[in-house]
Design a protein around this motif. Structure first.
Motif, PDB file in Angstrom:
ATOM      1  N   CYS A 111       0.839  -1.203   0.000  1.00 27.14           N
ATOM      2  CA  CYS A 111       0.000   0.000   0.000  1.00 27.14           C
ATOM      3  C   CYS A 111       0.872   1.249   0.000  1.00 27.14           C
ATOM      4  CB  CYS A 111      -0.963   0.001   1.184  1.00 27.14           C
ATOM      5  SG  CYS A 111      -2.141   1.361   1.103  1.00 27.14           S
ATOM      6  N   PHE A 112       2.089   1.119   0.547  1.00 26.18           N
ATOM      7  CA  PHE A 112       3.015   2.258   0.481  1.00 26.18           C
ATOM      8  C   PHE A 112       3.201   2.676  -0.990  1.00 26.18           C
ATOM      9  CE2 PHE A 112       6.348   5.089   1.472  1.00 26.18           C
ATOM     10  CZ  PHE A 112       6.366   5.256   2.845  1.00 26.18           C
ATOM     11  N   ASP A 208      -7.971   5.766   2.477  1.00 23.90           N
ATOM     12  CA  ASP A 208      -7.019   4.658   2.659  1.00 23.90           C
ATOM     13  C   ASP A 208      -7.612   3.737   3.719  1.00 23.90           C
ATOM     14  OD1 ASP A 208      -5.011   2.949   3.512  1.00 23.90           O
ATOM     15  OD2 ASP A 208      -3.433   4.454   3.366  1.00 23.90           O
ATOM     16  N   THR A 239      -4.256  -2.357   1.983  1.00 27.68           N
ATOM     17  CA  THR A 239      -3.113  -3.269   2.060  1.00 27.68           C
ATOM     18  C   THR A 239      -3.576  -4.716   2.203  1.00 27.68           C
ATOM     19  OG1 THR A 239      -1.095  -3.787   3.288  1.00 27.68           O
ATOM     20  CG2 THR A 239      -2.928  -2.969   4.591  1.00 27.68           C
ATOM     21  N   LYS A 242      -2.403  -6.326   6.403  1.00 26.52           N
ATOM     22  CA  LYS A 242      -3.009  -6.224   7.733  1.00 26.52           C
ATOM     23  C   LYS A 242      -4.121  -7.280   7.851  1.00 26.52           C
ATOM     24  CE  LYS A 242      -1.373  -1.621   8.765  1.00 26.52           C
ATOM     25  NZ  LYS A 242      -1.112  -0.571   7.786  1.00 26.52           N
TER      26      LYS A 242
HETATM   27  C1  LIG Z   1      -0.039   0.068   6.984  1.00 28.07           C
HETATM   28  C2  LIG Z   1      -0.516   1.209   6.189  1.00 28.07           C
HETATM   29  C3  LIG Z   1      -0.002   1.466   4.904  1.00 28.07           C
HETATM   30  C4  LIG Z   1       1.142   0.673   4.318  1.00 28.07           C
HETATM   31  O1  LIG Z   1       0.725  -0.579   3.902  1.00 28.07           O
HETATM   32  P1  LIG Z   1       1.828  -1.617   3.357  1.00 28.07           P
HETATM   33  O2  LIG Z   1       1.051  -2.520   2.461  1.00 28.07           O
HETATM   34  O3  LIG Z   1       2.412  -2.287   4.544  1.00 28.07           O
HETATM   35  O4  LIG Z   1       2.843  -0.814   2.611  1.00 28.07           O
HETATM   36  C5  LIG Z   1      -0.549   2.500   4.182  1.00 28.07           C
HETATM   37  N1  LIG Z   1      -1.539   3.281   4.688  1.00 28.07           N
HETATM   38  C6  LIG Z   1      -2.026   3.084   5.927  1.00 28.07           C
HETATM   39  C7  LIG Z   1      -3.118   3.962   6.444  1.00 28.07           C
HETATM   40  C8  LIG Z   1      -1.522   2.052   6.716  1.00 28.07           C
HETATM   41  O5  LIG Z   1      -2.006   1.867   7.947  1.00 28.07           O
END
Ligand SMILES: *Cc1c(COP(=O)(O)O)cnc(C)c1O
Length: 396
Positions: A111-112, A208, A239, A242
Motif C-alpha cells: 500500500c506504500f 485509505d 493493504t 493487515k
Molecule cells: C499500513 C498502512 C499502509 C502501508 O501498507 P503496506 O502494504 O504495509 O505498505 C498505508 N496506509 C495506511 C493507512 C496504513 O495503515
C-alpha cells in the motif's frame, strides 16, 4: 571517505538511543498469531499485530498459497505490464472490486506503493489535494511526489476541512484524502460529513482503508460500509498486509478511468515487480472467506467490545474507537514505556507510544484486537493490565 560519515552516523544513532527512540526488533520464531514464540523460547500473547482477522496463519490461506506455488511457481520476475500478470492477479483485482463494490482494482507490491503512485499520475499543479494532518506516511510521501497545491486540515476537523476547501476553489480539480481509521487513536474518519463537504465544494474523495478494511463496518467493508456510502468515493487504497492475510501487497480500487490511468502512468506499478502468485491466490481465498461468512468480523467485533468494556470497568481511560485499535491513555511518556515493558514481562505484547509519535502529553499503550484472540487471551491481557496498572498507580 567513510570515516567522517561513520562518526556522524554513530553520533546520530547515540542521540536517538539517548532520547529513548531507538527501535529494536523483537524476533519471533513461530507463525504470527494470538500466541507467539520469541527467539529466547519465551511465549507471549500478541496484542500489537495488524492481524485483525487472524488470517496470517489461516489454514485455508496456507493451502491456497501451497496450491498456487505448485501450479504457478514462485515468482513472476516481471512488472505487471511486461509479463508479470497472471490469471491469479486478475482474479484478485476482480475480487477486491467485488468486496468494496468498486469498478476496478490495480495491485501494487505494497500500500506504500499504492499511495506513492496514486497522486502524481492523476493531478498536476492546476489541482488541489486536501489531506488530513494525521494521514499515513505513505500518503504524505505520495502527495510530495505530485505537483498539486497542498492543503492540510486538522485531524477529522470538518470546520477546518471546509475552510481548506474554500481556499482551494481556484484550482481545477480537488481531491480530499483521508485514512479510514487513524492508527494512533483508532478513530474513524467522518466520511458522511466529508462526502457532504465534497459535494458542496466539488471535490473527489480518497480513503485509505488499510486499518479499516476487513475490520470496520458490520461485514468489514470499511468506512464506506460504516457510513452506508459504498461505491461513493472515487478512490480507495488498502493493504494485503493487515487484516487481509498479513503477507504483502497493496491495491487501489475505485472508478474505472482512474484505475485505467494508473495502469498507464503509476510509477510503482510500471517500475516495480508483480506480487508472487501464491500471495494473489491466498488473497482470492481471503475475499471468498469473507464473502461466504461473517464469522471473523463478528468475532473481532465481539472481542473489541468485550475488551473495551472490561478495561473501562477496571478504571482504564480508553479513547473512543470504532476500529480494532484501542488506545489505553496514560498521558505520561515514561509511564507508557515502563508499563509496556512490565506487560511484556507478564507475557503481553503491546506497544507504548509517546511524543513525537503522538501529541505531547498524550502517551498511551496501543492494544490491537484480533479475531485470533480467544476470550481466555483477552482475560489474561486484562488481568495483566490490572495487575501492572495497580503496581504503577494507573488504576486503584
Ligand atoms: C499500513 C498502512 C499502509 C502501508 O501498507 P503496506 O502494504 O504495509 O505498505 C498505508 N496506509 C495506511 C493507512 C496504513 O495503515
Amino acid at each position: 571517505m567513510y570515516t567522517k560519515f561513520q562518526q556522524f552516523l554513530q553520533n546520530e544513532l547515540t542521540s536517538i538511543d539517548t532520547a529513548g527512540l531507538y527501535k529494536r526488533e523483537r524476533v519471533i520464531v513461530s507463525p504470527q498469531g494470538a500466541e507467539i514464540t520469541l527467539a529466547n523460547g519465551n511465549k507471549a500473547l500478541n496484542f500489537c499485530a495488524n492481524n485483525y482477522l487472524g488470517l496470517a496463519n489461516n489454514p485455508e490461506l496456507i493451502a491456497a498459497a501451497h496450491e498456487a506455488l505448485d501450479s504457478h511457481g514462485y515468482g513472476m520476475a516481471s512488472v505487471r505490464f511486461i509479463c508479470g500478470t497472471g490469471d491469479l492477479h486478475k482474479k484478485l483485482e476482480e475480487k477486491i472490486a467485488e468486496f468494496f463494490g468498486t469498478e476496478d482494482t490495480i495491485l501494487y507490491a505494497a500500500c506504500f506503493d499504492a499511495n506513492g503512485g496514486v497522486f502524481e499520475p492523476l493531478l498536476n499543479e492546476e489541482d488541489a489535494i486536501i489531506s488530513d494532518a494525521l494521514n499515513h506516511a505513505s500518503i504524505i510521501d505520495g502527495v510530495r511526489l505530485c505537483k498539486a497545491v497542498r492543503y492540510r486540515y486538522a485531524n477529522a476537523d470538518m470546520a477546518d476541512l471546509e475552510k481548506q476547501l474554500q481556499d482551494a476553489q481556484a484550482q481545477r480539480f480537488r481531491l480530499i484524502v483521508t485514512d479510514g481509521v487513524f492508527s494512533m487513536d483508532g478513530n474513524v474518519a467522518p466520511l458522511d460529513k466529508i462526502l457532504e463537504l465534497a459535494a458542496k465544494y466539488d471535490a473527489m474523495v480518497m480513503v485509505d482503508e488499510s486499518h479499516s478494511a476487513g475490520v470496520v463496518g458490520q461485514t468489514g467493508r470499511g468506512v464506506t460500509e460504516l457510513y452506508d456510502k459504498k461505491g461513493q468515493v472515487e478512490i480507495i487504497t488498502g493493504t494485503l498486509g493487515k487484516a487481509f492475510g498479513g503477507a504483502i501487497g497493496g491495491f487501489t480500487t475505485g472508478k474505472k478511468e482512474i484505475i485505467d490511468m494508473l495502469r498507464q502512468r503509476s510509477r510503482p506499478y510500471l517500475f516495480s515487480n508483480s506480487i508472487p502468485p501464491l500471495v494473489a491466490a491466498a488473497g482470492v481465498k481471503m475475499v471468498e472467506i469473507m464473502q461466504n461468512s461473517n464469522a471473523l468480523q463478528d468475532k473481532l467485533h465481539f472481542n473489541t467490545e468485550y475488551f473495551i468494556t472490561k478495561m473501562k470497568a477496571a478504571g482504564f481511560d480508553i479513547k473512543p474507537t470504532k476500529s480494532a485499535i484501542c488506545a489505553v491513555m496514560l498521558y505520561d511518556a515514561k509511564l507508557s514505556q515502563v508499563m509496556a515493558s512490565k506487560l511484556q514481562e507478564e507475557g503481553i505484547f503491546v506497544t507504548g507510544f509517546y511524543f513525537p509519535v503522538v501529541p505531547k502529553d498524550q502517551a498511551r499503550i496501543r492494544v490491537q484486537l484480533s479475531a485470533a484472540h480467544e476470550t481466555e487471551h483477552l482475560d489474561k491481557c486484562i488481568a495483566a493490565f490490572i495487575k501492572v496498572g495497580k503496581e504503577l498507580g494507573v488504576v486503584s
